[in-house]
Write an enzyme that holds these catalytic residues in place. Structure first.
Site, PDB file in Angstrom:
ATOM      1  N   THR A 173       0.819  -1.222   0.000  1.00 57.92           N
ATOM      2  CA  THR A 173       0.000   0.000   0.000  1.00 57.92           C
ATOM      3  C   THR A 173       0.844   1.259   0.000  1.00 57.92           C
ATOM      4  O   THR A 173       0.397   2.305  -0.487  1.00 57.92           O
ATOM      5  CB  THR A 173      -0.931   0.008   1.224  1.00 57.92           C
ATOM      6  OG1 THR A 173      -0.163  -0.215   2.404  1.00 57.92           O
ATOM      7  CG2 THR A 173      -1.991  -1.059   1.097  1.00 57.92           C
ATOM      8  N   CYS A 174       2.054   1.175   0.557  1.00 61.75           N
ATOM      9  CA  CYS A 174       2.893   2.366   0.542  1.00 61.75           C
ATOM     10  C   CYS A 174       3.307   2.726  -0.873  1.00 61.75           C
ATOM     11  O   CYS A 174       3.623   3.870  -1.170  1.00 61.75           O
ATOM     12  CB  CYS A 174       4.124   2.161   1.418  1.00 61.75           C
ATOM     13  SG  CYS A 174       5.112   0.734   0.933  1.00 61.75           S
ATOM     14  N   MET A 175       3.316   1.720  -1.759  1.00 62.02           N
ATOM     15  CA  MET A 175       3.668   1.946  -3.164  1.00 62.02           C
ATOM     16  C   MET A 175       2.430   1.944  -4.055  1.00 62.02           C
ATOM     17  O   MET A 175       2.544   2.107  -5.267  1.00 62.02           O
ATOM     18  CB  MET A 175       4.620   0.841  -3.646  1.00 62.02           C
ATOM     19  CG  MET A 175       5.910   0.738  -2.850  1.00 62.02           C
ATOM     20  SD  MET A 175       6.938   2.188  -3.070  1.00 62.02           S
ATOM     21  CE  MET A 175       7.420   1.982  -4.783  1.00 62.02           C
TER      22      MET A 175
END
EC number: 2.3.2.26
Length: 1001
Positions: A968-970
């Site tokens: 999710t960070c990417m």
């Protein structure tokens, strides 16, 4: 030689002296002859008077018949002298009056010249009168023989009749004992005299046609010759009470008042002109008390004349240069003049003026120019003007005729058409604000409502350009640039604010009613934020320390200045006025738009601008924290206790409050149900999921913080204080902080707030009432009943036995709450039912949740400026928090999502199969997919293009047993290359709906 020259000069000097002596002797001789001639004439006249007087006495001593009386009248005019012949005059006039009474035809026996000569004797008599003078016979003669004939009346007025009459009046009144300016009581003798002086204007049975010239002389006497206190205390109020538009000869008196030219015709000194003007104005406005009782044409004539009259005398007062007189007389005159000014103002705001103005405004063919000229006074009862369809339509027709395209020239700032526009907007605003949403019928507001609002919308932009004009190149280097800019802004400020106000009122109503098409407010064809761009440079200016300002872009300056204005208190808006004046016109226009009418800017443009404000704030915060080595806070939460763990960390505290940490990038570590730390490093995705789950818990009605309306919209639970106890407001402030963080990070949450709740959170006016229309979504049944109440008569309301109180039950605690002080003692009637409905709605939708709304508001404001949200309407704020309810399509996602194969070889068939699976997912599955990949189930307001980093799908070679994972960070989805479509769809659905933590990552 010299001797001869001296003799010559002496000779010439002697000649000059002799010439001067001869001229002097001639003058003395002429003067002596003139004196002798005058003396001889005086002696002859004196002797003649003696002879006439003796003959008069001889005739009067005999039996006085008709011929004797005529003879006495003929003799008297030849010898009459004041202080000698008053008794002879009174006796003669008495006989003449008796004869006229007994024989109506006798009057013809007295020639007009003879009557006029006797009138001159009467004038001399009156000019020498005292308070003990008996004036009955004098006035009877004048009434029977002189003033009853227009020609003789005019001739006698030229001889000073009015001056003589008012001299007698002032003699009767006597010298003022004090200096009090107030209405005095009229004793019978003074009242009788005033009635005789004004008889041609108050007595229909004895009225004579009076010319404008005679009326002019009367007015001059009253306004110039009468002492100050006698006019203000006696004459003014007599005229006010006794002379009316229906009085005889009023037409010519009215015409004389209108046409008087004090400076040129009366030829008086400036200080006298000021007093005369004020007296004339007070007489003119006194007629207001009678106008409403006259015919429509009289009302129209009076108001049309009043506007011109006041404007004319206003110019006179401005043109005079009166020096202050500090003498006792001067101070008294100043005091009386100030009283007359106050008297005129009071008359122009009186109930009588209000009634007459209402009649005038509703007359067909009303002159718009008149009301514009008198707008200072008409505006005090704007409700009457606004209620007149005749006037409002005439006003708009006047505007449309003078500026059909809404175009104004810079020199038009004080013109009638601009004043008309301001007045029209104020009237329309009054109409709009007085109509409840549920009763809103556009054509009842104004016959051409839609076109009118469109006209005002377009005019607002043009007015902004006039307020902040682009100066000519020559002005940029002149010394009066600031003065010109200030003048333009000041000249156009009032009308522009009126247009802003009505547009804002209509827009607020349109928000609730959805009357206009969605794009109406922005469909004006103007780029209102034109010139605001990254690459346009601001002109550099010198700072107070002498250094040149760092070069800045127009866009940067605009965002920073806008943020500063939003943060600024209303009473300090001009603190930085000098700096504002140095801004380019294009920047000042853009700031004005965003400050007053942001709704004419497309929503997405405002979203972009709001993002710029957020980014600027983040940059400032980053500089002050990370610049000192601060890496941002971290928090560990249990997945099944996200809310409480976060509350423990970020709840408001007296000491150790971590609210400032929320402006930084918060790193979250999740602990799963087994008590184990979930794998994965928070690069933003874990925090997004954390915030989403936290708010989902907070908004769960089973927790007790919020409850639903009948339309399933969230608002604070009124019973929450009873459920949560002393920590109630702390929880709501914490929730406010989390909502603020949600907005700050531009994250979205699936939630639907009640509009009355969200409007109160971001409303700057805390005293604003909640509209009845909001009750429709809160409880349709109550809404229906309240609407019915407003239409009931007194009998129906009396049967209901309603009072200004309500019964509430909170957790079993039944209370009777007064809607206003001692409300239970006030019955609901037709007169106060609207007040009852307003208080009822405010209590249920505002008062019961006020403390919780304030706590949420406070929490949000600790993260993000509430003022920044002013550019959005409540329904737009809902979008900013929750996004659009429409679920994305595969086509939209594919446009901004990159799909790659880890093996490096593209498989077009597999790619098409993947997107087809996405397209066929249910709406809930699509939301779950988006949350699985980005940590948020809603697409950004401005679309997938704003997601950073860009969304991606990585297809990895793997077996059919593995599940899709995400980073999710990417914003990346990792999906195995499954052998068939069924397997792909099955595994994808399982992964996105598993509810697992980052074990799948």
């Amino acid at each position: 030689m010299i001797k001869s020259l001296n003799e010559r000069d002496n000779f010439l000097n002697r000649l000059r002296e002799m010439e001067h002596k001869r001229e002097k002797d001639e003058k003395q001789e002429k003067a002596a002859r003139k004196v002798q001639k005058f003396w001889r004439g005086h002696r002859v006249q004196h002797n003649q008077r003696l002879l006439f007087r003796a003959e008069f006495d001889a005739v009067s001593d005999r039996q006085r018949g008709l011929e004797e009386t005529i003879k006495m009248a003929q003799l008297l005019v030849n010898f009459y002298e004041t202080n000698k012949d008053e008794e002879r005059l009174v006796m003669t006039l008495s006989e003449l009056v008796k004869l006229k009474t007994s024989d109506k035809e006798f009057e013809k026996r007295i020639r007009e010249t003879q009557r006029l000569l006797l009138a001159r004797c009467c004038i001399k008599f009156l000019k020498n009168a005292t308070e003990n003078t008996i004036f009955f016979h004098i006035f009877r003669y004048l009434e029977d023989y002189v003033t009853c004939h227009s020609k003789l009346f005019e001739a006698s007025s030229k001889l000073g009749l009015f001056n003589a009459e008012f001299h007698l009046l002032e003699a009767l009144i006597g010298k003022p004992t004090g200096k009090t300016v107030e209405r005095a009581s009229l004793n019978p003798r003074i009242l009788q005299l005033l009635t005789r002086i004004f008889e041609t204007f108050v007595n229909p049975s004895r009225s004579t046609s009076v010319s404008v010239n005679v009326a002019n002389r009367l007015l001059k006497t009253i306004c110039v010759n009468i002492t100050d206190l006698n006019f203000s205390n006696y004459i003014l109020y007599y005229i006010k009470d006794h002379i009316k538009p229906t009085s005889p000869n009023f037409t010519n008196l009215f015409e004389a008042m209108k046409s008087v030219d004090i400076l040129n015709n009366w030829k008086v000194r400036p200080e006298i002109a000021e007093t005369a003007s004020l007296r004339l104005q007070s007489i003119f406005v006194s007629q207001i008390v009678h106008v409403s009782n006259t015919q429509s044409e009289d009302v129209k004539q009076y108001f049309n004349s009043l506007a011109v009259f006041l404007e004319h005398h206003s110019k006179i007062m401005r043109s005079l240069n009166v020096k202050e007189d500090l003498s006792e007389f001067g101070r008294l005159r100043t005091s009386v003049n100030n009283h007359l000014k106050q008297y005129c103002e009071e008359m122009l705001i009186s109930n009588e003026f209000r009634r007459a103005a209402c009649i005038y405004a509703n007359l067909p063919g009303v002159q718009v120019e008149t009301i514009i000229s008198l707008r200072k006074y008409f505006s005090q009862f704007l409700d009457l003007l606004a209620a007149s369809n005749t006037f409002v339509e005439a006003l708009y027709a006047f505007i449309a005729r003078l500026c059909p395209n809404g175009e104004f020239d810079p020199i038009d700032a004080k013109s009638p058409k601009v004043n008309a526009l301001e007045l029209f907007c104020n009237c329309l605003n009054k109409r709009v604000s007085s109509v409840a949403d549920s009763d809103f019928v556009p054509t009842d507001i104004f016959v051409d409502f839609d076109h009118t609002v469109e006209f005002l919308r377009d005019v607002s932009i043009k007015l902004i350009h006039l307020m902040f004009p682009t100066m000519a190149r020559g002005d940029l280097y002149s010394g009066n640039l600031k003065e010109k800019m200030y003048k333009a802004e000041t000249d156009w400020k009032d009308v522009t604010e009126s247009v802003f106000s009505i547009l804002g009122a209509i827009y607020q109503k349109d928000i609730r009613l959805k009357y206009f098409p969605e794009e109406f407010w922005t469909n004006h064809g103007r780029e209102v934020l034109s010139g605001i761009g990254e690459h346009r440079r601001m002109p550099r200016r010198r700072m107070p320390n002498g250094r040149l300002q760092i070069e800045r872009t127009m866009d940067t300056e605009f965002v920073e200045r806008l943020a500063a204005i939003y943060e600024m208190d209303s009473d300090s808006e001009n603190d930085d006025e000098d700096e504002d004046n140095n801004l380019p016109a294009v920047l000042r226009r853009a700031i004005c738009v965003m400050k007053h009418i942001p709704f004419i800017v497309p929503f997405m443009d405002r979203v972009k601008l709001f993002t710029r404000l957020l980014n600027q704030d983040k940059e400032k915060h980053y500089t002050s924290t990370f610049g000192m080595g601060f890496n941002g806070p971290s928090v560990t939460v249990r997945r099944d206790q996200v809310y409480m763990d976060a509350f423990e960390t970020f709840a408001p505290k007296m000491q150790g409050d971590k609210v400032n940490d929320l402006k930084s990038m918060v790193r979250v570590k999740m602990v799963n149900w087994a008590g184990m730390n979930e794998s994965g490093i928070d690069g933003g995705g874990i925090f997004r999921e954390f915030l989403s789950e936290l708010l989902k818990t907070a908004f769960n009605v089973e927790r007790g913080f919020f409850t639903f309306t009948e339309s399933k919209l969230l608002y604070p639970n009124p019973t929450a204080p009873f459920l949560l106890g002393v920590d109630c407001l702390a929880h709501f402030q914490f929730i406010g902080r989390m909502i603020g963080k949600l907005i700050y990070e531009r994250q979205l949450q699936e939630v639907r707030f009640a509009e009355f709740f969200i409007a109160q959170i971001f409303e700057t006016d805390k005293n604003k009432d909640v509209d009845l229309q909001h009750m429709k979504s809160f409880d349709p049944i109550i809404f229906k009943h309240l609407k019915a109440l407003q239409k009931m008569n007194n009998r129906e309301l009396d049967e209901l036995q309603l009072d200004f109180s309500v019964v509430t039950s909170d957790m079993g605690l039944v209370r009777n709450v007064n809607l206003k002080p001692n409300g239970s003692k006030f019955r609901v009637t037709v007169e106060n039912v609207h007040e009852y409905v307003r208080l009822y709605v405010n209590y249920h939708l505002k008062q019961r949740i006020a403390s919780m709304v304030d706590a949420v508001r406070k929490g949000i404001s600790e993260i993000i400026s509430i003022e920044w949200m002013r550019m959005f309407a409540p329904h737009e704020l809902q979008i900013m928090i929750a996004g659009y309810e429409e679920v994305f399509t595969a086509k939209e996602l594919r446009k901004f999502c990159e799909l790659r194969f880890a093996a490096g070889t593209q498989d077009i068939n597999y790619e098409e199969m993947f997107w087809d699976v996405i397209d066929k997912l249910s709406n809930d599955d699509k939301k779950a997919l988006l949350k699985f990949v980005t940590g948020c189930s809603r697409a950004p307001v401005d679309g997938f293009k704003s997601i950073q980093p860009r969304m991606g799908v990585l297809v990895i070679p793997s077996s059919d047993d593995e599940l899709p994972t995400s980073a999710t960070c990417m914003n990346m989805l990792r999906i195995p290359k499954y052998s068939n479509r069924t397997k792909l769809e099955e595994k994808l659905r399982y992964a996105i709906n598993s509810g697992a933590g980052f074990e799948l990552a």
